[in-house]
Design an enzyme around this catalytic site. Sequence first.
Site, PDB file in Angstrom:
ATOM      1  N   GLY A  63      21.111 -47.342   0.769  1.00 30.48           N
ATOM      2  CA  GLY A  63      19.952 -48.221   0.962  1.00 30.48           C
ATOM      3  C   GLY A  63      18.608 -47.548   0.774  1.00 30.48           C
ATOM      4  CE  LYS A 106      12.421 -32.032 -17.583  1.00 35.70           C
ATOM      5  NZ  LYS A 106      13.640 -32.097 -18.362  1.00 35.70           N
ATOM      6  N   PRO A 157      26.168 -51.841 -14.277  1.00 32.27           N
ATOM      7  CG  PRO A 157      24.734 -51.328 -12.513  1.00 32.27           C
ATOM      8  CD  PRO A 157      26.152 -51.202 -12.961  1.00 32.27           C
ATOM      9  CG  HIS A 179      19.925 -41.017 -14.210  1.00 30.69           C
ATOM     10  ND1 HIS A 179      20.107 -41.250 -12.867  1.00 30.69           N
ATOM     11  CD2 HIS A 179      21.156 -41.051 -14.768  1.00 30.69           C
ATOM     12  CE1 HIS A 179      21.397 -41.426 -12.625  1.00 30.69           C
ATOM     13  NE2 HIS A 179      22.055 -41.305 -13.764  1.00 30.69           N
ATOM     14  N   GLY A 205      18.071 -45.317  -1.794  1.00 35.76           N
ATOM     15  CA  GLY A 205      17.997 -44.812  -3.174  1.00 35.76           C
ATOM     16  C   GLY A 205      17.289 -45.783  -4.112  1.00 35.76           C
ATOM     17  CG  LEU A 206      16.792 -46.445  -9.059  1.00 36.34           C
ATOM     18  CD1 LEU A 206      15.302 -46.541  -9.311  1.00 36.34           C
ATOM     19  CD2 LEU A 206      17.487 -45.804 -10.273  1.00 36.34           C
ATOM     20  NE  ARG A 241      22.371 -42.741 -22.713  1.00 40.57           N
ATOM     21  CZ  ARG A 241      22.966 -42.074 -23.720  1.00 40.57           C
ATOM     22  NH1 ARG A 241      23.168 -42.674 -24.873  1.00 40.57           N
ATOM     23  NH2 ARG A 241      23.384 -40.835 -23.548  1.00 40.57           N
ATOM     24  CE1 TYR A 289      28.620 -42.067 -10.709  1.00 39.57           C
ATOM     25  CE2 TYR A 289      28.919 -42.958 -12.926  1.00 39.57           C
ATOM     26  CZ  TYR A 289      28.407 -43.068 -11.641  1.00 39.57           C
ATOM     27  OH  TYR A 289      27.699 -44.191 -11.291  1.00 39.57           O
TER      28      TYR A 289
HETATM   29  O1  GFB Z   1      19.674 -40.456 -18.014  1.00 44.33           O
HETATM   30  P1  GFB Z   1      20.653 -39.652 -18.773  1.00 44.33           P
HETATM   31  O2  GFB Z   1      20.998 -38.329 -18.248  1.00 44.33           O
HETATM   32  O3  GFB Z   1      21.912 -40.565 -18.902  1.00 44.33           O
HETATM   33  O4  GFB Z   1      20.062 -39.494 -20.278  1.00 44.33           O
HETATM   34  P2  GFB Z   1      23.210 -40.712 -19.795  1.00 44.33           P
HETATM   35  C1  GFB Z   1      20.536 -38.517 -21.125  1.00 44.33           C
HETATM   36  C2  GFB Z   1      19.893 -38.599 -22.492  1.00 44.33           C
HETATM   37  O5  GFB Z   1      18.486 -38.351 -22.382  1.00 44.33           O
HETATM   38  C3  GFB Z   1      20.458 -37.501 -23.384  1.00 44.33           C
HETATM   39  C4  GFB Z   1      18.165 -37.100 -23.014  1.00 44.33           C
HETATM   40  O6  GFB Z   1      20.401 -37.905 -24.736  1.00 44.33           O
HETATM   41  C5  GFB Z   1      19.494 -36.338 -23.113  1.00 44.33           C
HETATM   42  O7  GFB Z   1      19.486 -35.392 -24.159  1.00 44.33           O
HETATM   43  N1  GFB Z   1      17.139 -36.406 -22.202  1.00 44.33           N
HETATM   44  C6  GFB Z   1      15.943 -35.956 -22.652  1.00 44.33           C
HETATM   45  C7  GFB Z   1      17.197 -36.134 -20.871  1.00 44.33           C
HETATM   46  N2  GFB Z   1      15.250 -35.369 -21.683  1.00 44.33           N
HETATM   47  C8  GFB Z   1      15.993 -35.489 -20.541  1.00 44.33           C
HETATM   48  C9  GFB Z   1      15.777 -35.093 -19.194  1.00 44.33           C
HETATM   49  O8  GFB Z   1      14.742 -34.536 -18.815  1.00 44.33           O
HETATM   50  N3  GFB Z   1      16.771 -35.394 -18.290  1.00 44.33           N
HETATM   51  C10 GFB Z   1      17.921 -36.047 -18.668  1.00 44.33           C
HETATM   52  N4  GFB Z   1      18.835 -36.351 -17.733  1.00 44.33           N
HETATM   53  N5  GFB Z   1      18.155 -36.412 -19.954  1.00 44.33           N
HETATM   54  C11 GFB Z   1      24.362 -40.521 -17.487  1.00 44.33           C
HETATM   55  C12 GFB Z   1      25.765 -40.210 -17.065  1.00 44.33           C
HETATM   56  O9  GFB Z   1      24.344 -40.327 -18.824  1.00 44.33           O
HETATM   57  O10 GFB Z   1      24.031 -41.878 -17.256  1.00 44.33           O
HETATM   58  C13 GFB Z   1      26.031 -40.685 -15.706  1.00 44.33           C
HETATM   59  O11 GFB Z   1      26.002 -38.828 -17.235  1.00 44.33           O
HETATM   60  C14 GFB Z   1      25.529 -42.093 -15.422  1.00 44.33           C
HETATM   61  O12 GFB Z   1      27.389 -40.588 -15.449  1.00 44.33           O
HETATM   62  C15 GFB Z   1      24.160 -42.343 -15.999  1.00 44.33           C
HETATM   63  O13 GFB Z   1      26.416 -43.040 -15.896  1.00 44.33           O
HETATM   64  C16 GFB Z   1      23.755 -43.793 -15.962  1.00 44.33           C
HETATM   65  O14 GFB Z   1      23.236 -42.145 -20.179  1.00 44.33           O
HETATM   66  O15 GFB Z   1      23.351 -39.763 -20.911  1.00 44.33           O
END
Ligand code: GFB
Length: 322
Positions: free
Chosen positions: A12, A190, A166, A182, A14-15, A211, A139
Amino acid sequence: MGAEKVILVTGGTGLVGKAVEYVSKEESQPGERWVFVGSKDADLLSLESTKALFEREKPTHVLHLAAQVGGLFANMKLKVEFWRNNIIMQDNIFQACKDFKVEKLVSCLSTCVFPDKTTYPIDETMIHNGPPHSSNEGYAYAKRMVDMQNRLYKEQYGCNFTAVIPTNIFGPHDNYDLEDSHVIPGLIHKCYLAQQKGEPFTIMGSGKPLRQFIYSRDLARLMIWTLRSYPEADPIILSVDEADEVTIGDVAMAIVDAMNFTGAVEFDTSKADGQYKKTASNAKLRKYLPDFKFTPFKEAMRESVQWFVDNYSSGNVRGVKL
Ligand code: GFB
């Protein structure tokens, strides 16, 4: 007057939990009591503590949002914790919901649970068709089990349990950790620091992956609808339309605009891209709610960036070390 409805929301603080709290204030109905709990209120890794929470609050409905979550880089690093903590928590929640005769349980999955090698768009029937992307298999496999648990509890105990799936979520009250978050909260943080320090804004990976992003407050509205009105045990994808899919590069530029960032923008292609795409269909959602209006991406991004900027110095923003 009917009996009181007690809606327990785990996770409750969190995001998504905060967004549900925000929307529930607008959409609350007479006779409802909403209870938002975070890790300080109960240890959901302990069945005893979970049952004590249920004993205390006597929920009639449960929205199970508590989970070990993180972005691509956290998922790659901590596969065992993402598997174990999620599987234990959901097992405890399912058991408590059955024992306390909860009328409806809605759990939260993610479109990353779907097979990596698949046809597009992905739909709800495809969850178990093949291995997920290896970057987040801990996960993804844990969350896939929710779908199985929903069916088993229905078959054996007649429980009314279901799940939502989602796409990538963003909004106020996210985790802004620079490494483990994320992409949107990570890049908002950043970009903010790059602006302050007069340094380049660096995006990890090529910026090419695709995405679908859903605003946490839109998702909250849809989750409350699911809790009240969605009749199936089979899961439902909660996603924007396929035409609203964006690249990570588009996301970075939307942040640059919302932040009025004027410095250089760079891509660090030595970092992982993760799954190239996981385009999901919202046809099932549109069948139930053809007229649901999503907040336009840029507007939701402006609100999210503004929230971060306004709260940065408060000491209460997850992942920000002052
Ligand atoms: O949000 P994110 O980690 O979700 O996004 P995923 C990853 C994408 O964003 C990759 C790029 O293509 C990364 O190379 N990216 C660029 C970054 N800069 C950044 C940064 O500063 N941080 C992050 N995190 N990414 C997750 C799953 O995957 O999505 C989880 O691993 C979960 O299990 C979640 O389902 C919703 O869509 O890649």
